[in-house]
Design a protein around this motif. Structure first.
Motif, PDB file in Angstrom:
ATOM      1  N   UNK A  82     -24.913   8.178 -49.450  1.00 52.54           N
ATOM      2  CA  UNK A  82     -25.602   7.619 -48.410  1.00 52.54           C
ATOM      3  C   UNK A  82     -25.487   6.027 -48.829  1.00 52.54           C
ATOM      4  N   UNK A  83     -25.478   5.542 -49.735  1.00 51.85           N
ATOM      5  CA  UNK A  83     -25.718   4.285 -50.192  1.00 51.85           C
ATOM      6  C   UNK A  83     -23.940   3.558 -49.926  1.00 51.85           C
ATOM      7  N   UNK A  84     -23.109   4.431 -50.161  1.00 52.30           N
ATOM      8  CA  UNK A  84     -21.536   3.865 -50.171  1.00 52.30           C
ATOM      9  C   UNK A  84     -21.424   3.805 -48.811  1.00 52.30           C
ATOM     10  N   UNK A  85     -21.671   4.840 -47.958  1.00 57.40           N
ATOM     11  CA  UNK A  85     -21.616   4.553 -46.346  1.00 57.40           C
ATOM     12  C   UNK A  85     -22.377   3.456 -45.944  1.00 57.40           C
ATOM     13  N   UNK A 134     -26.849   8.559 -42.487  1.00 53.35           N
ATOM     14  CA  UNK A 134     -27.633   7.412 -41.804  1.00 53.35           C
ATOM     15  C   UNK A 134     -28.946   7.815 -41.715  1.00 53.35           C
ATOM     16  N   UNK A 135     -29.414   9.350 -41.955  1.00 54.78           N
ATOM     17  CA  UNK A 135     -30.812   9.597 -42.096  1.00 54.78           C
ATOM     18  C   UNK A 135     -31.449   9.428 -43.536  1.00 54.78           C
ATOM     19  N   UNK A 136     -32.367   8.408 -43.499  1.00 59.69           N
ATOM     20  CA  UNK A 136     -32.905   8.317 -44.724  1.00 59.69           C
ATOM     21  C   UNK A 136     -33.698   9.459 -45.496  1.00 59.69           C
ATOM     22  N   UNK A 137     -33.817  10.594 -44.721  1.00 57.66           N
ATOM     23  CA  UNK A 137     -34.448  11.626 -45.295  1.00 57.66           C
ATOM     24  C   UNK A 137     -33.353  12.664 -45.754  1.00 57.66           C
ATOM     25  N   UNK A 138     -31.940  12.350 -45.358  1.00 51.73           N
ATOM     26  CA  UNK A 138     -30.908  13.174 -45.619  1.00 51.73           C
ATOM     27  C   UNK A 138     -30.910  13.796 -47.125  1.00 51.73           C
ATOM     28  N   UNK A 139     -31.157  12.904 -47.995  1.00 50.14           N
ATOM     29  CA  UNK A 139     -31.013  13.341 -49.388  1.00 50.14           C
ATOM     30  C   UNK A 139     -31.903  14.393 -49.796  1.00 50.14           C
ATOM     31  N   UNK A 140     -33.112  14.579 -49.121  1.00 49.67           N
ATOM     32  CA  UNK A 140     -33.671  15.559 -49.630  1.00 49.67           C
ATOM     33  C   UNK A 140     -33.766  17.084 -48.700  1.00 49.67           C
ATOM     34  N   UNK A 141     -32.825  17.113 -47.671  1.00 48.04           N
ATOM     35  CA  UNK A 141     -32.579  18.133 -46.898  1.00 48.04           C
ATOM     36  C   UNK A 141     -31.718  19.478 -47.705  1.00 48.04           C
ATOM     37  N   UNK A 142     -32.393  20.610 -47.536  1.00 44.63           N
ATOM     38  CA  UNK A 142     -31.592  21.487 -47.901  1.00 44.63           C
ATOM     39  C   UNK A 142     -30.628  22.276 -46.953  1.00 44.63           C
ATOM     40  N   UNK A 143     -29.422  22.778 -47.485  1.00 41.90           N
ATOM     41  CA  UNK A 143     -28.429  23.378 -46.463  1.00 41.90           C
ATOM     42  C   UNK A 143     -28.156  24.818 -47.151  1.00 41.90           C
ATOM     43  N   UNK A 144     -28.563  25.753 -46.330  1.00 44.81           N
ATOM     44  CA  UNK A 144     -28.536  27.284 -46.666  1.00 44.81           C
ATOM     45  C   UNK A 144     -27.228  27.786 -46.240  1.00 44.81           C
ATOM     46  N   UNK A 158     -30.175  14.551 -56.053  1.00 48.52           N
ATOM     47  CA  UNK A 158     -30.642  13.510 -55.119  1.00 48.52           C
ATOM     48  C   UNK A 158     -29.654  11.992 -55.610  1.00 48.52           C
ATOM     49  N   UNK A 159     -29.440  11.868 -56.792  1.00 50.96           N
ATOM     50  CA  UNK A 159     -28.602  10.722 -57.071  1.00 50.96           C
ATOM     51  C   UNK A 159     -27.459  10.786 -56.621  1.00 50.96           C
ATOM     52  N   UNK A 160     -26.886  11.848 -56.616  1.00 53.22           N
ATOM     53  CA  UNK A 160     -25.401  12.197 -56.143  1.00 53.22           C
ATOM     54  C   UNK A 160     -25.210  11.749 -54.813  1.00 53.22           C
TER      55      UNK A 160
END
Length: 142
Positions: free
Chosen positions: A14-17, A48-58, A7-9
């Motif tokens: 997200x923060x840099x963008x 730009x989505x605040x919940x992006x950090x928590x999404x899973x990509x399969x 999540x930090x990575x």
């Protein structure tokens, strides 16, 4: 040693963008990260989505993990800056000459890095830097 959580990575990108879009002062690493995102407009809405950090990509669902993709790009930028593993910068330059486009060449290197990481994980072995550089040279036609 810098060892962020997943999540930090992700939050770093997200923060840099966000800082880039808001014209805030960025660190050198944030500048590189924002530039990578700028070269991937398909990832910008996600970042730009605040919940992006928590999404899973399969991969099983055919999803590319944009955070993994950007992280590999960032790793390659660092490798090129210090020429580590030895020869990666020259191999990259050969790819770039073949493509005539830096970003396309970076994607060739990214494919080789991904394959090298996969093989190391599969074999429970350290990364083979020489095989990685050789794979990049092969992609460059050399």
């Amino acid at each position: 040693m810098f060892d962020p959580s997943r999540d930090q990575a992700r939050q770093f990108f997200v923060a840099s963008w966000a800082k880039h879009k808001n014209r805030e002062v960025l660190t050198q690493l944030e500048i590189i990260a924002a530039d990578l995102v700028a070269h991937h407009p398909e990832y910008q809405p996600l970042l730009e989505d605040p919940d992006a950090v928590y999404k899973d990509f399969s991969p099983e669902d055919g999803q590319v993990n944009p955070f993994l993709h950007l992280s590999l790009h960032l790793a390659i930028e660092e490798q090129l800056s210090i020429n580590q593993p030895p020869g990666i910068r020259e191999a990259f330059e050969q790819c770039q000459a073949r493509h005539g486009d830096r970003h396309a060449a970076l994607h060739d290197v990214l494919e080789c890095l991904g394959e090298t990481i996969w093989k190391a994980q599969r074999d429970k072995a350290p990364l083979d830097g020489r095989a990685y550089v050789d794979a990049v040279r092969k992609r460059a036609g050399g």
